[in-house]
Design a protein around this motif. Structure first.
Motif, PDB file in Angstrom:
ATOM      1  N   HIS A  45       8.286   3.944  11.590  1.00 11.87           N
ATOM      2  CA  HIS A  45       8.276   3.344  10.268  1.00 11.87           C
ATOM      3  C   HIS A  45       6.977   2.570  10.074  1.00 11.87           C
ATOM      4  N   TYR A  46       6.398   2.706   8.872  1.00 14.41           N
ATOM      5  CA  TYR A  46       5.195   1.960   8.533  1.00 14.41           C
ATOM      6  C   TYR A  46       5.314   1.539   7.082  1.00 14.41           C
ATOM      7  N   ARG A  47       5.340   0.228   6.826  1.00 17.67           N
ATOM      8  CA  ARG A  47       5.454  -0.340   5.481  1.00 17.67           C
ATOM      9  C   ARG A  47       6.627   0.271   4.710  1.00 17.67           C
ATOM     10  N   GLY A  48       7.750   0.372   5.385  1.00 15.41           N
ATOM     11  CA  GLY A  48       8.966   0.855   4.757  1.00 15.41           C
ATOM     12  C   GLY A  48       9.085   2.364   4.657  1.00 15.41           C
ATOM     13  N   GLN A  49       8.048   3.058   5.028  1.00 12.18           N
ATOM     14  CA  GLN A  49       8.081   4.522   4.981  1.00 12.18           C
ATOM     15  C   GLN A  49       8.383   5.077   6.363  1.00 12.18           C
ATOM     16  N   GLU A  50       9.238   6.073   6.390  1.00  8.90           N
ATOM     17  CA  GLU A  50       9.588   6.731   7.639  1.00  8.90           C
ATOM     18  C   GLU A  50       8.741   7.990   7.786  1.00  8.90           C
ATOM     19  N   TYR A  51       8.188   8.191   8.968  1.00  7.17           N
ATOM     20  CA  TYR A  51       7.439   9.420   9.228  1.00  7.17           C
ATOM     21  C   TYR A  51       7.674   9.863  10.670  1.00  7.17           C
ATOM     22  N   VAL A  52       7.473  11.157  10.897  1.00  6.47           N
ATOM     23  CA  VAL A  52       7.725  11.739  12.216  1.00  6.47           C
ATOM     24  C   VAL A  52       6.393  12.018  12.897  1.00  6.47           C
TER      25      VAL A  52
END
Length: 113
Positions: A45-52
């Protein structure tokens, strides 16, 4: 001669290097690599965004040893790098036909010692 190539977690490098030093192993090449296996990456997670993150940082250790040392080197790497969790890495073993130390032009086992 046998080439041993191990892909391990980066945080295990110092322990593996110490284990190989204890065996008296002189020549080791280390590379930073990225890869995926059964781990299949991880979600961050980075600044509320989820990424793989699909490729994870790993370290590749390469060395060439005499055939009679190969099992001891593999065991030392596995003991030092193992956590029992997915992502511990893998060890690959190859036969080496010949080697040359460029500076002295020594060939075969003399080039590896």
């Amino acid at each position: 001669m046998t080439k041993i190539e191990a892909i391990i977690r980066p945080n295990k490098l110092d322990e593996v290097k110490a284990a190989l030093d204890d065996l008296g192993l002189m020549g080791v090449t280390v590379s930073h690599v990225m890869g995926s296996g059964k781990q299949r990456g991880r979600t961050q997670h980075y600044r509320g965004q989820e990424y793989v993150v699909s490729l994870l940082d790993k370290v590749k250790i390469e060395t060439v040893v005499m055939d009679d040392m190969a099992d001891d080197v593999m065991k030392a790497i596995a003991d030092a790098a193992g956590t029992g969790e997915i992502g511990d890495g893998k060890i690959f073993v190859y036969k080496v036909d010949n080697a040359m130390r460029i500076r002295t032009r020594e060939m075969g086992e003399a080039a590896v010692r």
